[in-house]
Design a protein around this motif. Structure first.
Motif, PDB file in Angstrom:
ATOM      1  N   GLY A  45      43.952  39.134  44.867  1.00  0.00           N
ATOM      2  CA  GLY A  45      45.251  38.655  44.750  1.00  0.00           C
ATOM      3  C   GLY A  45      45.698  39.492  43.507  1.00  0.00           C
ATOM      4  O   GLY A  45      46.902  39.443  43.065  1.00  0.00           O
ATOM      5  N   GLN A  46      44.889  40.036  42.613  1.00  0.00           N
ATOM      6  CA  GLN A  46      45.250  41.165  41.866  1.00  0.00           C
ATOM      7  C   GLN A  46      45.961  42.171  41.886  1.00  0.00           C
ATOM      8  O   GLN A  46      45.571  43.000  42.985  1.00  0.00           O
ATOM      9  N   GLU A  47      46.959  42.528  41.201  1.00  0.00           N
ATOM     10  CA  GLU A  47      47.798  43.841  41.431  1.00  0.00           C
ATOM     11  C   GLU A  47      47.219  44.913  40.649  1.00  0.00           C
ATOM     12  O   GLU A  47      47.139  44.720  39.494  1.00  0.00           O
ATOM     13  N   ILE A  48      47.006  45.999  41.090  1.00  0.00           N
ATOM     14  CA  ILE A  48      46.248  47.045  40.391  1.00  0.00           C
ATOM     15  C   ILE A  48      46.961  48.689  40.520  1.00  0.00           C
ATOM     16  O   ILE A  48      47.587  48.548  41.631  1.00  0.00           O
ATOM     17  N   THR A  95      42.721  42.663  48.220  1.00  0.00           N
ATOM     18  CA  THR A  95      42.522  41.652  49.219  1.00  0.00           C
ATOM     19  C   THR A  95      41.312  41.195  49.573  1.00  0.00           C
ATOM     20  O   THR A  95      41.254  39.972  50.236  1.00  0.00           O
ATOM     21  N   LYS A  96      40.046  41.949  49.220  1.00  0.00           N
ATOM     22  CA  LYS A  96      38.717  41.400  49.562  1.00  0.00           C
ATOM     23  C   LYS A  96      37.832  42.092  48.680  1.00  0.00           C
ATOM     24  O   LYS A  96      37.941  43.410  48.227  1.00  0.00           O
ATOM     25  N   ILE A  97      36.915  41.528  48.283  1.00  0.00           N
ATOM     26  CA  ILE A  97      35.687  41.902  47.697  1.00  0.00           C
ATOM     27  C   ILE A  97      34.665  41.847  48.618  1.00  0.00           C
ATOM     28  O   ILE A  97      34.173  40.660  48.598  1.00  0.00           O
ATOM     29  N   PHE A  99      38.648  46.179  48.801  1.00  0.00           N
ATOM     30  CA  PHE A  99      39.550  46.657  49.573  1.00  0.00           C
ATOM     31  C   PHE A  99      41.035  46.061  48.957  1.00  0.00           C
ATOM     32  O   PHE A  99      41.306  45.215  48.294  1.00  0.00           O
ATOM     33  N   VAL A 100      42.190  47.246  49.075  1.00  0.00           N
ATOM     34  CA  VAL A 100      43.277  47.072  48.337  1.00  0.00           C
ATOM     35  C   VAL A 100      44.553  47.452  49.375  1.00  0.00           C
ATOM     36  O   VAL A 100      44.399  48.247  50.182  1.00  0.00           O
TER      37      VAL A 100
END
Length: 202
Positions: A85-88, A46-48, A55-56
């Motif tokens: 936006g990347q799913e990890i 969601t944020k770097i 943040f995830v």
């Protein structure tokens, strides 16, 4: 969602199995409490932050990944590893309900490239000088852009007194080195150019 935000309106449900996850608690809470193997989770970046923490969102909780836990390999910025936006998928390192923190690790799911070099201690290889510092030069000994680097101390560059390593090597130059030591806990590889040269060429 603010860092550490929790879903509200959740309480203990009667009859809920002791090991089951409860609403309002991050995935993996029950496993952490039982001492089971570190659980995994899937979330969306969601944020770097400007200070590097990523943040995830992991299903209602905002978890975080500190810089060292992003990768075993060298990188310039977290955006080199993940994107908003990347799913990890990541490993849950801890669940701290008191401080509302859930630290994650991406590198825990990656193979550590350093142990393979323990078997190569004493061997001679070619590398590329990536950085020159007052006390020596860093040399990349893996043939890839983010390859591992080792340090050739100033005393291991050449015989005799040298005031500046730049007088011996330059960034981008190829350098033959001998792997002297691999220190896993300190994440350090020690190299020598002097000991890699044939007798009479020092």
């Amino acid at each position: 969602m603010p860092f550490g935000g929790r879903q509200r309106g959740t309480g203990r449900s009667a009859g809920r199995p002791g090991g089951a996850e409860r609403p309002g608690r991050p995935p993996g809470f029950a496993a952490r409490r039982s001492g089971a193997r570190q659980p995994l989770c899937t979330g969306t970046v969601t944020k770097i932050a400007s200070f590097g923490v990523t943040f995830v969102d992991i299903g209602g909780f905002t978890a975080m990944i500190n810089i060292p836990e992003l990768s075993w390999r060298r990188f310039d910025h977290p955006s080199d590893i993940v994107a908003v936006g990347q799913e990890i998928s990541a490993e849950i390192l801890d669940v701290d309900l008191v401080h509302e923190r859930v630290p994650l690790s991406l590198r825990a799911l990656q193979e550590d490239p350093m142990p393979q070099f323990i078997q190569q201690v004493g061997q001679i290889t070619n590398g590329v000088v990536t950085k020159v510092v007052p006390f020596g030069a860093f040399v990349r000994i893996e043939d890839r852009e983010d390859g591992l680097e080792g340090l050739v101390h100033l005393t291991e560059l050449t015989e005799g007194h040298v005031d500046r390593p730049e007088d011996v090597v330059q960034v981008g130059a190829s350098l033959t080195v001998k792997i002297l030591d691999v220190d896993l806990p300190r994440r350090r590889i020690t190299l020598s150019h002097l000991q890699a040269l044939p007798p009479g060429e020092c």
